[in-house]
Scaffold this motif. Structure first.
Motif, PDB file in Angstrom:
ATOM      1  N   ILE A   1      11.388   2.749  15.911  1.00  0.00           N
ATOM      2  CA  ILE A   1      11.269   4.143  16.334  1.00  0.00           C
ATOM      3  C   ILE A   1       9.949   4.728  15.850  1.00  0.00           C
ATOM      4  O   ILE A   1       9.543   4.521  14.711  1.00  0.00           O
ATOM      5  N   ARG A   2       9.306   5.465  16.728  1.00  0.00           N
ATOM      6  CA  ARG A   2       8.070   6.171  16.357  1.00  0.00           C
ATOM      7  C   ARG A   2       8.407   7.637  16.120  1.00  0.00           C
ATOM      8  O   ARG A   2       9.029   8.280  16.963  1.00  0.00           O
ATOM      9  N   ILE A   3       7.991   8.125  14.973  1.00  0.00           N
ATOM     10  CA  ILE A   3       8.376   9.462  14.533  1.00  0.00           C
ATOM     11  C   ILE A   3       7.149  10.335  14.337  1.00  0.00           C
ATOM     12  O   ILE A   3       6.150   9.914  13.749  1.00  0.00           O
ATOM     13  N   GLY A   4       7.239  11.558  14.835  1.00  0.00           N
ATOM     14  CA  GLY A   4       6.204  12.553  14.600  1.00  0.00           C
ATOM     15  C   GLY A   4       6.792  13.723  13.835  1.00  0.00           C
ATOM     16  O   GLY A   4       7.895  14.182  14.149  1.00  0.00           O
TER      17      GLY A   4
ATOM     18  N   ILE B   1       0.819   6.411   6.018  1.00  0.00           N
ATOM     19  CA  ILE B   1       1.169   6.933   7.338  1.00  0.00           C
ATOM     20  C   ILE B   1      -0.076   7.525   7.995  1.00  0.00           C
ATOM     21  O   ILE B   1      -1.164   7.526   7.413  1.00  0.00           O
ATOM     22  N   GLN B   2       0.103   8.040   9.203  1.00  0.00           N
ATOM     23  CA  GLN B   2      -0.992   8.713   9.904  1.00  0.00           C
ATOM     24  C   GLN B   2      -0.773  10.221   9.823  1.00  0.00           C
ATOM     25  O   GLN B   2       0.214  10.727  10.335  1.00  0.00           O
TER      26      GLN B   2
ATOM     27  N   ALA C   1      13.212   1.730   6.469  1.00  0.00           N
ATOM     28  CA  ALA C   1      13.875   2.010   7.742  1.00  0.00           C
ATOM     29  C   ALA C   1      12.879   2.163   8.878  1.00  0.00           C
ATOM     30  O   ALA C   1      13.187   1.881  10.035  1.00  0.00           O
ATOM     31  N   VAL C   2      11.685   2.652   8.544  1.00  0.00           N
ATOM     32  CA  VAL C   2      10.649   2.890   9.545  1.00  0.00           C
ATOM     33  C   VAL C   2       9.325   2.362   8.996  1.00  0.00           C
ATOM     34  O   VAL C   2       9.051   2.489   7.791  1.00  0.00           O
ATOM     35  N   LEU C   3       8.527   1.775   9.861  1.00  0.00           N
ATOM     36  CA  LEU C   3       7.216   1.298   9.428  1.00  0.00           C
ATOM     37  C   LEU C   3       6.292   2.482   9.148  1.00  0.00           C
ATOM     38  O   LEU C   3       6.307   3.473   9.877  1.00  0.00           O
ATOM     39  N   PRO C   4       5.454   2.407   8.116  1.00  0.00           N
ATOM     40  CA  PRO C   4       4.522   3.504   7.837  1.00  0.00           C
ATOM     41  C   PRO C   4       3.621   3.835   9.018  1.00  0.00           C
ATOM     42  O   PRO C   4       3.316   5.003   9.272  1.00  0.00           O
TER      43      PRO C   4
END
Length: 270
Positions: free
Chosen positions: A5-8, A53-54, A28-31
């Motif tokens: 999942i890509r999160i913003g 992260i970005q 749970a989520v990639l940085p």
């Protein structure tokens, strides 16, 4: 796990950081799949260097590509953040709001084509011990509930509630860590006043509160039953509890929850 999942995230404050830390701690989520929009460039640099992260000023770059948009701004900034992000947000992306007091109806009015979930997590998410309550909007189904529980549940516990309960949740678990920290400060100062070194008093207070909480979450006995079990007649604990009751500590904590819940309702009505 939800590492695909890509999160913003719009907003880079304490709660946003707690969410990031929790998700990354549990892997749970990639940085590289977490993007943050924060208006302070210095804060962007801090989050980028700390978590990999970005983070940047402005969300225009990542909005068309994310699967979940987390609104983590102050209530006063929510309207502008929603209006600016809605036209660019990827079709079908989940909008997960952790803005105190912001009702689902107001969010859905800005994102009519998107499923909306309103949640109230707390900062212990950062160490994998968070408590999050959430309510689903009219377009949010089983997939969105599952996704919400995955994102928030990897770093603690989750519970689904009615939206009408979220102000009370805010007053209890949302603001609750601050009440606990205040109590811990007082216990530490009491220990120091009684002759303990500060480091020793801190360790004793923290582990005592942690252990007491774990006894409650085990579900075997209620807090009242546990308190009674440790209170011998005319003993040391009874002497301490008499002081707390005379000082109105029980009533003060209840009033704190009610005051914070009322403030959450006030924010939602503006």
């Amino acid at each position: 796990m939800c590492d695909e999942i890509r999160i913003g995230i719009i907003g880079g404050g304490a709660m946003a950081e707690a969410l990031i830390a929790g998700m990354l701690k549990e892997r749970a989520v990639l940085p590289t799949h977490i993007c943050v929009s924060e208006h302070k460039a210095v804060r962007c640099d801090e989050l980028t260097h700390k978590y990999g992260i970005q983070a940047q000023v402005g969300a225009e770059v990542f909005l068309p590509h994310i699967d979940v948009l987390i609104l983590a701004v102050k209530p006063a900034a929510a309207a502008a953040a929603m209006q600016e992000s809605a036209p660019l947000l990827k079709e079908g992306a989940l909008v997960l709001s952790i803005v105190a007091g912001l009702p689902i109806q107001a969010i859905e009015a800005v994102y009519p084509e998107h499923p909306v979930v309103r949640a109230m997590p707390n900062t212990p998410l950062a160490v994998g011990a968070g408590m999050s309550a959430y309510a689903c909007g009219t377009c949010a189904g089983a997939l969105e509930c599952t996704r919400t529980e995955l994102l928030l549940g990897v770093a603690g516990r989750t519970v689904q509630v009615q939206e009408s309960d979220l102000d009370a949740v805010t007053g209890l678990s949302g603001s609750g860590p601050a009440y606990v920290f205040l109590m811990m400060e007082a216990l530490i100062e009491g220990g120091v006043a009684a002759g303990l070194k500060r480091e020793t008093a801190t360790e004793l207070a923290a582990q005592t509160m942690l252990g007491a909480a774990q006894m409650v979450t085990s579900g075997e006995r209620s807090p009242a039953e546990l308190r009674a079990a440790v209170t011998s007649p005319a003993g040391t604990t009874a002497a301490g509890l008499r002081v707390l009751e005379r000082a109105g500590v029980r009533s003060a904590l209840m009033e704190a929850v009610l005051a914070a819940a009322e403030r959450s309702r006030e924010l939602g009505s503006k």
